[in-house]
Design a protein around this motif. Structure first.
Motif, PDB file in Angstrom:
ATOM      1  N   LEU A  16       0.804  -1.223   0.000  1.00 16.88           N
ATOM      2  CA  LEU A  16       0.000   0.000   0.000  1.00 16.88           C
ATOM      3  C   LEU A  16       0.839   1.277   0.000  1.00 16.88           C
ATOM      4  N   PRO A  17       1.829   1.417   0.881  1.00 14.95           N
ATOM      5  CA  PRO A  17       2.637   2.645   0.824  1.00 14.95           C
ATOM      6  C   PRO A  17       3.396   2.802  -0.494  1.00 14.95           C
ATOM      7  N   ILE A  18       3.901   1.690  -1.013  1.00 10.77           N
ATOM      8  CA  ILE A  18       4.624   1.757  -2.285  1.00 10.77           C
ATOM      9  C   ILE A  18       3.658   2.135  -3.409  1.00 10.77           C
ATOM     10  N   SER A  19       2.452   1.586  -3.341  1.00  7.63           N
ATOM     11  CA  SER A  19       1.444   1.909  -4.345  1.00  7.63           C
ATOM     12  C   SER A  19       1.073   3.378  -4.317  1.00  7.63           C
ATOM     13  N   LEU A  20       0.980   3.950  -3.129  1.00  3.19           N
ATOM     14  CA  LEU A  20       0.632   5.367  -3.015  1.00  3.19           C
ATOM     15  C   LEU A  20       1.777   6.269  -3.491  1.00  3.19           C
ATOM     16  N   LEU A  21       3.000   5.828  -3.281  1.00  9.01           N
ATOM     17  CA  LEU A  21       4.147   6.643  -3.678  1.00  9.01           C
ATOM     18  C   LEU A  21       4.506   6.489  -5.161  1.00  9.01           C
ATOM     19  N   GLY A  23       2.980   3.895  -7.499  1.00 12.31           N
ATOM     20  CA  GLY A  23       1.940   3.369  -8.383  1.00 12.31           C
ATOM     21  C   GLY A  23       1.694   1.896  -8.103  1.00 12.31           C
ATOM     22  N   PRO A  24       0.541   1.401  -8.559  1.00 14.64           N
ATOM     23  CA  PRO A  24       0.171   0.015  -8.232  1.00 14.64           C
ATOM     24  C   PRO A  24       1.059  -1.040  -8.872  1.00 14.64           C
ATOM     25  N   TRP A  25       1.547  -0.801 -10.085  1.00 11.92           N
ATOM     26  CA  TRP A  25       2.371  -1.811 -10.743  1.00 11.92           C
ATOM     27  C   TRP A  25       3.736  -1.951 -10.088  1.00 11.92           C
ATOM     28  N   GLU A  26       4.248  -0.867  -9.561  1.00 14.15           N
ATOM     29  CA  GLU A  26       5.539  -0.919  -8.884  1.00 14.15           C
ATOM     30  C   GLU A  26       5.429  -1.587  -7.513  1.00 14.15           C
ATOM     31  N   ALA A  27       4.233  -1.606  -6.961  1.00 11.23           N
ATOM     32  CA  ALA A  27       4.027  -2.210  -5.646  1.00 11.23           C
ATOM     33  C   ALA A  27       3.758  -3.701  -5.716  1.00 11.23           C
ATOM     34  N   LEU A  28       3.462  -4.190  -6.909  1.00 10.11           N
ATOM     35  CA  LEU A  28       3.065  -5.590  -7.048  1.00 10.11           C
ATOM     36  C   LEU A  28       4.171  -6.566  -6.641  1.00 10.11           C
ATOM     37  N   LEU A  29       5.355  -6.384  -7.157  1.00 14.57           N
ATOM     38  CA  LEU A  29       6.457  -7.303  -6.848  1.00 14.57           C
ATOM     39  C   LEU A  29       6.848  -7.283  -5.363  1.00 14.57           C
ATOM     40  N   ALA A  33       6.457 -10.491  -2.863  1.00 12.74           N
ATOM     41  CA  ALA A  33       7.633 -10.967  -2.123  1.00 12.74           C
ATOM     42  C   ALA A  33       7.366 -10.955  -0.619  1.00 12.74           C
ATOM     43  N   ALA A  34       6.682  -9.923  -0.122  1.00 10.55           N
ATOM     44  CA  ALA A  34       6.356  -9.857   1.306  1.00 10.55           C
ATOM     45  C   ALA A  34       5.400 -10.974   1.690  1.00 10.55           C
TER      46      ALA A  34
END
Length: 124
Positions: A16-21, A23-29, A33-34
């Protein structure tokens, strides 16, 4: 089952934080992994604890103390059943198999009905 829920929550907390910063595609990987890493670590930790408990139960079975072993399996089912997938049905199959070997067929029947589908000894 709780391990899956916690792993999903971990993936959301990372993604979620990565998606907000970014974008959603960058947060997927990172989210995947988490999830995978968290799930693996939690399953490994709980699995090792269950394995240690089952080794003690196996020693009781080798000594012929079936009632103690059955009580230990029931306690393990309470302690680990909600955490690990398919653990409850696997332990039910083992309890039912012990009752069946002791020719306590009426006691074995409900446990064997709840046994995991791929536990072929219990399902036979």
């Amino acid at each position: 089952m709780l391990t899956v829920v916690l792993a999903v929550l971990l993936a959301i907390a990372v993604g979620l934080p990565i998606s907000l910063l970014l974008g959603p595609w960058e947060a997927l990987l990172p989210a995947i992994a988490a999830f995978a890493g968290g799930y693996w670590l939690m399953m490994r930790r709980r699995g090792k604890a269950l394995e240690a408990r089952l080794q003690d139960i196996q020693k009781e079975l080798a000594r012929g103390r079936f009632d103690v072993a059955i009580k230990g399996l029931q306690n393990a089912k309470v302690d680990f059943g909600r955490w690990l997938l398919f653990t409850t049905s696997n332990l039910d199959g083992q309890i039912g198999t012990i009752h069946f070997v002791r020719q306590e067929f009426d006691k074995a029947r409900p446990f064997l009905k709840n046994a995991f589908v791929r536990h072929w000894v219990a399902r036979a």
